[in-house]
Design a protein around this motif. Structure first.
Motif, PDB file in Angstrom:
ATOM      1  N   SER A  11       0.835  -1.300  -0.140  1.00 40.40           N
ATOM      2  CA  SER A  11       0.139  -0.285   0.210  1.00 40.40           C
ATOM      3  C   SER A  11       0.833   0.680  -0.109  1.00 40.40           C
ATOM      4  CB  SER A  11      -0.687   0.097   1.356  1.00 40.40           C
ATOM      5  OG  SER A  11      -0.717   0.711   2.170  1.00 40.40           O
ATOM      6  N   ASN A  12       0.270   2.055  -0.353  1.00 40.26           N
ATOM      7  CA  ASN A  12       0.862   3.609  -0.257  1.00 40.26           C
ATOM      8  C   ASN A  12       1.331   3.814   0.843  1.00 40.26           C
ATOM      9  OD1 ASN A  12       1.241   4.261  -3.017  1.00 40.26           O
ATOM     10  ND2 ASN A  12      -0.987   5.191  -2.962  1.00 40.26           N
ATOM     11  N   ASN A  13       0.516   3.850   1.931  1.00 42.98           N
ATOM     12  CA  ASN A  13       0.704   3.594   3.492  1.00 42.98           C
ATOM     13  C   ASN A  13       1.960   3.100   3.567  1.00 42.98           C
ATOM     14  OD1 ASN A  13       0.298   5.250   5.998  1.00 42.98           O
ATOM     15  ND2 ASN A  13      -0.495   3.151   6.629  1.00 42.98           N
ATOM     16  N   ASP A  14       2.305   1.524   3.506  1.00 43.02           N
ATOM     17  CA  ASP A  14       3.695   1.400   3.800  1.00 43.02           C
ATOM     18  C   ASP A  14       4.775   2.044   3.228  1.00 43.02           C
ATOM     19  OD1 ASP A  14       1.753  -1.203   4.581  1.00 43.02           O
ATOM     20  OD2 ASP A  14       1.844  -2.235   3.527  1.00 43.02           O
ATOM     21  N   GLU A  15       4.673   2.297   1.657  1.00 39.77           N
ATOM     22  CA  GLU A  15       5.635   2.758   1.147  1.00 39.77           C
ATOM     23  C   GLU A  15       6.273   4.388   2.037  1.00 39.77           C
ATOM     24  OE1 GLU A  15       4.954   3.367  -2.845  1.00 39.77           O
ATOM     25  OE2 GLU A  15       4.986   0.986  -3.057  1.00 39.77           O
ATOM     26  N   ASP A  18       7.597   3.748   5.179  1.00 41.64           N
ATOM     27  CA  ASP A  18       9.277   2.733   4.928  1.00 41.64           C
ATOM     28  C   ASP A  18      10.136   4.329   4.608  1.00 41.64           C
ATOM     29  OD1 ASP A  18       8.327   0.166   4.854  1.00 41.64           O
ATOM     30  OD2 ASP A  18       8.753  -0.561   2.875  1.00 41.64           O
ATOM     31  N   LEU A  19       9.895   4.660   3.886  1.00 42.14           N
ATOM     32  CA  LEU A  19       9.902   5.958   3.904  1.00 42.14           C
ATOM     33  C   LEU A  19      10.770   7.081   5.052  1.00 42.14           C
ATOM     34  CD1 LEU A  19      11.436   8.359   1.747  1.00 42.14           C
ATOM     35  CD2 LEU A  19       9.378   8.992   1.144  1.00 42.14           C
ATOM     36  N   THR A  37       0.135   9.995  16.387  1.00 38.57           N
ATOM     37  CA  THR A  37      -1.018   9.203  15.757  1.00 38.57           C
ATOM     38  C   THR A  37       0.135   9.019  15.262  1.00 38.57           C
ATOM     39  OG1 THR A  37      -1.329  10.756  14.091  1.00 38.57           O
ATOM     40  CG2 THR A  37      -2.855  11.040  15.815  1.00 38.57           C
ATOM     41  N   ARG A  38       1.607   9.441  14.782  1.00 38.12           N
ATOM     42  CA  ARG A  38       2.132   8.884  13.632  1.00 38.12           C
ATOM     43  C   ARG A  38       3.387   9.163  14.549  1.00 38.12           C
ATOM     44  NH1 ARG A  38       2.603   8.279   7.856  1.00 38.12           N
ATOM     45  NH2 ARG A  38       1.532   6.016   7.723  1.00 38.12           N
ATOM     46  N   VAL A  39       4.506   8.606  14.119  1.00 38.32           N
ATOM     47  CA  VAL A  39       6.355   7.985  14.427  1.00 38.32           C
ATOM     48  C   VAL A  39       6.896   7.584  13.405  1.00 38.32           C
ATOM     49  CG1 VAL A  39       6.212   9.405  16.736  1.00 38.32           C
ATOM     50  CG2 VAL A  39       6.462   7.013  16.527  1.00 38.32           C
ATOM     51  N   ASN A  40       8.305   8.124  13.345  1.00 39.73           N
ATOM     52  CA  ASN A  40       9.197   7.615  12.218  1.00 39.73           C
ATOM     53  C   ASN A  40       9.865   6.396  13.106  1.00 39.73           C
ATOM     54  OD1 ASN A  40      10.734   9.509  12.794  1.00 39.73           O
ATOM     55  ND2 ASN A  40      11.718   9.064  11.380  1.00 39.73           N
ATOM     56  N   ARG A  41      11.239   5.871  13.021  1.00 34.65           N
ATOM     57  CA  ARG A  41      12.038   5.343  13.431  1.00 34.65           C
ATOM     58  C   ARG A  41      13.394   5.987  14.018  1.00 34.65           C
ATOM     59  NH1 ARG A  41      13.860   1.365   9.641  1.00 34.65           N
ATOM     60  NH2 ARG A  41      11.731  -0.200  10.894  1.00 34.65           N
ATOM     61  N   ALA A  42      13.426   7.108  13.356  1.00 40.16           N
ATOM     62  CA  ALA A  42      14.017   8.296  14.480  1.00 40.16           C
ATOM     63  C   ALA A  42      14.155   8.605  15.768  1.00 40.16           C
ATOM     64  CB  ALA A  42      14.543   9.460  13.363  1.00 40.16           C
ATOM     65  N   TRP A  43      12.831   8.364  16.384  1.00 38.14           N
ATOM     66  CA  TRP A  43      11.782   8.726  17.538  1.00 38.14           C
ATOM     67  C   TRP A  43      12.467   6.686  17.948  1.00 38.14           C
ATOM     68  CZ3 TRP A  43       9.640  12.797  20.184  1.00 38.14           C
ATOM     69  CH2 TRP A  43       9.262  13.481  19.786  1.00 38.14           C
ATOM     70  N   THR A  44      12.024   6.412  17.649  1.00 33.97           N
ATOM     71  CA  THR A  44      12.818   5.073  18.823  1.00 33.97           C
ATOM     72  C   THR A  44      14.522   4.756  18.498  1.00 33.97           C
ATOM     73  OG1 THR A  44      12.238   3.107  17.043  1.00 33.97           O
ATOM     74  CG2 THR A  44      11.117   3.756  17.944  1.00 33.97           C
ATOM     75  N   ASP A  45      14.833   5.338  17.872  1.00 34.22           N
ATOM     76  CA  ASP A  45      16.722   5.071  17.814  1.00 34.22           C
ATOM     77  C   ASP A  45      17.300   6.196  19.017  1.00 34.22           C
ATOM     78  OD1 ASP A  45      16.409   2.835  16.189  1.00 34.22           O
ATOM     79  OD2 ASP A  45      16.850   4.158  13.874  1.00 34.22           O
TER      80      ASP A  45
END
Length: 128
Positions: A11-15, A18-19, A37-45
């Motif tokens: 899905s576009n959401n998955d892409e 990933d981006l 409502t959304r965070v990217n991996r950099a937050w966890t890192d």
């Protein structure tokens, strides 16, 4: 030679997810209710929390107590239609340390707050 179709449709959401996860900047979306409502991996890192933990916490609780008032005022300006460029505050890691971030934010017509943050190398303990 023709290209093979992808093994499974994405899905576009998955892409998009990933981006966003490729970025070293802390990127998030927060609702008017005060939660991400959304965070990217950099937050966890950078902070050591899982994405699930971050989505359950009011984002203002992560902000250093001395920075909360100014941060809430800045977020209110953004929700009124102003853009924020380079606002600096401290956020708490899962280890209790406070780390500096420099953020840029804007809101859409649905009052969703979009933020991109750069982390800095400065680090303070929870006693500072």
């Amino acid at each position: 030679m023709s290209a093979s179709p992808p093994l499974s449709p994405r899905s576009n959401n998955d892409e998009l997810e990933d981006l966003l996860d490729l970025s070293i900047d802390l990127i998030c979306v927060a609702g008017i209710n005060g939660y991400f409502t959304r965070v990217n991996r950099a937050w966890t890192d950078y902070l050591g929390y899982s994405k699930e933990e971050l989505l359950k916490l009011p984002w203002l609780e992560l902000v250093h107590p001395d920075d909360r008032k100014a941060t809430a005022q800045e977020a209110a300006k953004v929700l009124q239609g102003q853009k924020t460029l380079r606002f600096r505050n401290r956020v708490r890691s899962s280890q209790g340390e406070y780390r500096w971030v420099l953020w840029t934010a804007a809101a859409d017509e649905h009052h969703k707050l979009f933020r991109s943050e750069e982390h800095t190398s400065e680090l303070q303990s929870h006693h500072d």
